[in-house]
Design an enzyme around this catalytic site. Structure first.
Site, PDB file in Angstrom:
ATOM      1  CG  HIS A   1      -1.882  -1.066   1.357  1.00  0.00           C
ATOM      2  ND1 HIS A   1      -1.808  -2.038   2.327  1.00  0.00           N
ATOM      3  CD2 HIS A   1      -2.999  -1.355   0.629  1.00  0.00           C
ATOM      4  CE1 HIS A   1      -2.835  -2.862   2.210  1.00  0.00           C
ATOM      5  NE2 HIS A   1      -3.571  -2.475   1.181  1.00  0.00           N
TER       6      HIS A   1
ATOM      7  CB  SER B   1      -1.647 -10.186   0.954  1.00  0.00           C
ATOM      8  OG  SER B   1      -3.002 -10.342   1.324  1.00  0.00           O
TER       9      SER B   1
HETATM   10  P1  AMP Z   1      -6.562  -3.702  -0.490  1.00  0.00           P
HETATM   11  O1  AMP Z   1      -6.399  -2.900   0.756  1.00  0.00           O
HETATM   12  O2  AMP Z   1      -6.085  -5.107  -0.370  1.00  0.00           O
HETATM   13  O3  AMP Z   1      -7.939  -3.563  -1.072  1.00  0.00           O
HETATM   14  O4  AMP Z   1      -5.598  -3.040  -1.569  1.00  0.00           O
HETATM   15  C1  AMP Z   1      -5.636  -1.669  -1.843  1.00  0.00           C
HETATM   16  C2  AMP Z   1      -4.719  -1.392  -3.009  1.00  0.00           C
HETATM   17  O5  AMP Z   1      -3.388  -1.791  -2.676  1.00  0.00           O
HETATM   18  C3  AMP Z   1      -5.087  -2.172  -4.279  1.00  0.00           C
HETATM   19  O6  AMP Z   1      -4.905  -1.320  -5.408  1.00  0.00           O
HETATM   20  C4  AMP Z   1      -4.099  -3.305  -4.276  1.00  0.00           C
HETATM   21  O7  AMP Z   1      -3.805  -3.815  -5.552  1.00  0.00           O
HETATM   22  C5  AMP Z   1      -2.877  -2.629  -3.676  1.00  0.00           C
HETATM   23  N1  AMP Z   1      -1.961  -3.626  -3.102  1.00  0.00           N
HETATM   24  C6  AMP Z   1      -2.221  -4.527  -2.127  1.00  0.00           C
HETATM   25  N2  AMP Z   1      -1.147  -5.324  -1.930  1.00  0.00           N
HETATM   26  C7  AMP Z   1      -0.190  -4.923  -2.808  1.00  0.00           C
HETATM   27  C8  AMP Z   1       1.127  -5.351  -3.116  1.00  0.00           C
HETATM   28  N3  AMP Z   1       1.704  -6.373  -2.485  1.00  0.00           N
HETATM   29  N4  AMP Z   1       1.801  -4.703  -4.086  1.00  0.00           N
HETATM   30  C9  AMP Z   1       1.231  -3.664  -4.761  1.00  0.00           C
HETATM   31  N5  AMP Z   1      -0.012  -3.219  -4.520  1.00  0.00           N
HETATM   32  C10 AMP Z   1      -0.720  -3.830  -3.558  1.00  0.00           C
END
Ligand code: AMP
Length: 286
Positions: free
Chosen positions: A39, A192
């Site tokens: 993030h 993640s």
């Molecule tokens: P989330 O909080 O999981 O919904 O993710 C929010 C944003 O962060 C989304 O655009 C995801 O693709 C991005 N994101 C989450 N994990 C990663 C990662 N390991 N590398 C790059 N972007 C990420």
């Protein structure tokens, strides 16, 4: 200036109005919180490309399917604040469910943004039915609330990124989408928020997901372009404690399934380690 946490849409709109009238370019990073360095890379990108950056922290109930981890999804606003601050973000927008979906009794009452069926009947959309309707709906709402000039999304959620770009084009949202590379731990494991659920042992098993994807990347470099053969390689190498949900190969530009890698492709995987569902992908250039 220190970071501000805003819970109300009206308050955020006032702040944005002021910044816009001062000629500031607005950046947005939508997240569900439990922030990590993946993030943070998006936040840094947004800060680099905008004058005023908002991140949203909202665990969006309508993108979770029945039986998924909505209730137990980690909510860690205090540590999220520290990470966002360290990236020089200006505002965290952390609305309640009622603020985003006021008075809603059932989500089927809501006007939704629905991506084309053919693009969701593959990969994550196939098992998470309705998931991308929930994602596109909340992202549309966030675009309307924040009215960003740019918005950053990660290549970790590669199908989501493709669908958001298509939605922006199809529905004429005046926002530029910036794609940000997938960030991994040194071990190779894709960062993640759900890695928090893994025990040490499960984390070891989970490493097999990225290892298998890298192995596929190597196999293509060595001339194996038949996706059935590549799938066989994956199946023989994936740790037995990792339960494969899908391994799919699609054309990077169209998201159509492919039998042979003869154009830039995405190899994407979802798998379960114990109860934890993880996703990962690699881009294969030829
Ligand atoms: P989330 O909080 O999981 O919904 O993710 C929010 C944003 O962060 C989304 O655009 C995801 O693709 C991005 N994101 C989450 N994990 C990663 C990662 N390991 N590398 C790059 N972007 C990420």
């Amino acid at each position: 200036m220190s970071i501000v946490i805003v819970n109300k849409i009206s308050e955020l709109r006032e702040i944005i109005k002021k910044e816009k009238s001062a000629g500031k370019k607005i950046g947005l990073v939508p997240t569900m919180g439990c922030l990590h360095n993946g993030h943070k890379s998006l936040m840094l990108k947004a800060v680099q490309n905008a004058d005023f950056t908002v991140i949203s922290v909202f665990v969006n109930p309508i993108q979770f399917c029945p039986g998924e981890d909505y209730d137990k999804y980690p909510r860690t606003l205090d540590s999220d604040k520290k990470i966002a601050e360290s990236a020089a973000v200006d505002v965290i927008f952390a609305p309640s469910v009622n603020e985003m979906y006021p008075g809603l009794e059932k989500f089927s009452d809501l006007t939704m943004v629905v991506p084309p069926y053919e693009l969701t009947d593959i990969m994550c959309g196939k098992s998470r039915v309705g998931h991308f309707d929930g994602v596109e709906t909340v992202v549309s709402k966030l675009f309307n609330i924040v009215q960003p000039d740019i918005a950053c999304f990660g290549m970790k959620d590669i199908q989501q990124l493709f669908l958001i770009k298509k939605m922006v084009k199809d529905l004429n949202f005046p926002v530029e989408i910036i794609e940000c590379p997938l960030v991994r731990e040194e071990s190779g494991l894709a960062l993640s928020s759900r890695n928090k659920y893994l025990s040490e042992k499960e984390k070891e098993y989970a490493l097999s997901i990225s290892k298998t994807l890298f192995l596929i990347g190597e196999a293509v470099k060595n001339g194996i372009i038949d996706t059935k053969k590549l799938l066989d390689i994956a199946l023989t190498n994936l740790n037995k404690n990792v339960e494969l949900e899908y391994l799919e190969f699609v054309n990077k530009d169209t998201f159509e399934k492919i039998d042979e890698i003869n154009h830039t492709a995405i190899c994407a995987m979802a798998a379960r380690v114990g109860d934890v569902r993880l996703i990962d992908n690699i881009i294969i250039e030829v």
